[in-house]
Motif scaffolding. Sequence first.
Motif, PDB file in Angstrom:
ATOM      1  N   LYS A 141       0.828  -1.203   0.000  1.00  0.00           N
ATOM      2  CA  LYS A 141       0.000   0.000   0.000  1.00  0.00           C
ATOM      3  C   LYS A 141       0.864   1.255   0.000  1.00  0.00           C
ATOM      4  CE  LYS A 141      -3.474   2.477   2.739  1.00  0.00           C
ATOM      5  NZ  LYS A 141      -4.280   2.464   3.992  1.00  0.00           N
ATOM      6  N   GLU A 142       1.914   1.269   0.831  1.00  0.00           N
ATOM      7  CA  GLU A 142       2.784   2.446   0.906  1.00  0.00           C
ATOM      8  C   GLU A 142       3.618   2.612  -0.365  1.00  0.00           C
ATOM      9  OE1 GLU A 142       2.640   4.867   2.877  1.00  0.00           O
ATOM     10  OE2 GLU A 142       1.239   3.945   4.270  1.00  0.00           O
ATOM     11  N   ASN A 145       1.400   4.379  -2.692  1.00  0.00           N
ATOM     12  CA  ASN A 145       1.335   5.800  -2.338  1.00  0.00           C
ATOM     13  C   ASN A 145       2.606   6.531  -2.767  1.00  0.00           C
ATOM     14  OD1 ASN A 145      -1.168   5.427  -1.130  1.00  0.00           O
ATOM     15  ND2 ASN A 145      -0.324   5.134   0.914  1.00  0.00           N
ATOM     16  N   PHE A 146       3.732   5.860  -2.613  1.00  0.00           N
ATOM     17  CA  PHE A 146       5.020   6.426  -2.999  1.00  0.00           C
ATOM     18  C   PHE A 146       5.053   6.743  -4.498  1.00  0.00           C
ATOM     19  CE2 PHE A 146       9.374   5.692  -4.575  1.00  0.00           C
ATOM     20  CZ  PHE A 146      10.090   6.582  -3.795  1.00  0.00           C
ATOM     21  N   SER A 162       5.816   8.147   2.985  1.00  0.00           N
ATOM     22  CA  SER A 162       5.623   6.726   2.698  1.00  0.00           C
ATOM     23  C   SER A 162       6.854   5.922   3.106  1.00  0.00           C
ATOM     24  CB  SER A 162       5.335   6.516   1.207  1.00  0.00           C
ATOM     25  OG  SER A 162       4.093   7.080   0.853  1.00  0.00           O
ATOM     26  N   SER A 165       6.722   5.521   6.793  1.00  0.00           N
ATOM     27  CA  SER A 165       5.620   4.631   7.181  1.00  0.00           C
ATOM     28  C   SER A 165       6.065   3.185   7.084  1.00  0.00           C
ATOM     29  CB  SER A 165       4.406   4.873   6.275  1.00  0.00           C
ATOM     30  OG  SER A 165       3.837   6.144   6.522  1.00  0.00           O
ATOM     31  N   ILE A 166       6.873   2.877   6.070  1.00  0.00           N
ATOM     32  CA  ILE A 166       7.392   1.523   5.906  1.00  0.00           C
ATOM     33  C   ILE A 166       8.417   1.202   6.992  1.00  0.00           C
ATOM     34  CG2 ILE A 166       8.865   0.116   4.400  1.00  0.00           C
ATOM     35  CD1 ILE A 166       7.325   1.205   2.031  1.00  0.00           C
TER      36      ILE A 166
END
Length: 293
Positions: A141-142, A145-146, A162, A165-166
Amino acid sequence: MARKYLGDTIDLHAGGVDLKFPHHENEIAQSEGANCAPFCNCWVHNGFVNIGDEKMSKSKGNFLTLRGACPTSDDVRAYRYLVASSQYRNPLSFTDAALGAAKGALKRLDRAKATIGDALSKGGDNLDSTGESDIVAAVEKELANFEVAIADDLSMPRASASLFSIVKLAEKEFKRVTKAAKDADGNESDVVPPLDLAGLASVLKALDKMDKVFGIYYDVPKLKGEESDEDGANEGEDGVLSVPNDVMDLVAQRSAAKDAKDWELADSLRSKITELGFSVKDVKGGDPIVSKV
């Protein structure tokens, strides 16, 4: 020259925001008038680098070179991350606080990658890619987004969000297992859950993929002769750097030039100091700090 090597129409043209008019508009008028074709498909104009809230300028006495502003390899990587994680169209404010924050971000990124690599090397054959993993799904998902952020006019602040977030996914996984191990300490009936190695492997793979854009996981190359003491700089018995007298003379001359507001001479002397393998950093109300580049 552009037409000779790139054709009548080029895909990308970059430059400072101050070149929009008249420089780039003149380029458009000349090229399209001569070629009867669009000159450029996409213009990329970057903002200024500011020292604090002021535009960097020799006339203001706040002009810095990369060597002078980033004397250590940590500084170099931090500055690269500071630039790469910013929105290119906006002004970039260069301050000690901003560079310090970038250093902190890099330490967190380096620590995460090293910890994951260590866990995966110890896990070995226990890496199970067939089972379900919440981390793998969150990483995917990230990454999406990236890629959306990159495609949206290089929105690097969102891309950086992003990235972290990872990193946070991996940090939470290590905290989860560490907490479970502490809770089970001394209680043989409690089983410590294993690390989600498949999830951590996906995090590491994502970090490598994102780094193809950020370019922050690397060793800063040393300049020729940087590792030797041939320039006369050595550490004394107390571990303090001994700076050659000729360098200190230049530093004193530069301080005198700054006091006289002779900025051109001060910049010239700073360049000479840099050529000798040293950097000088001004300290408000104190003597300048001299360090090896």
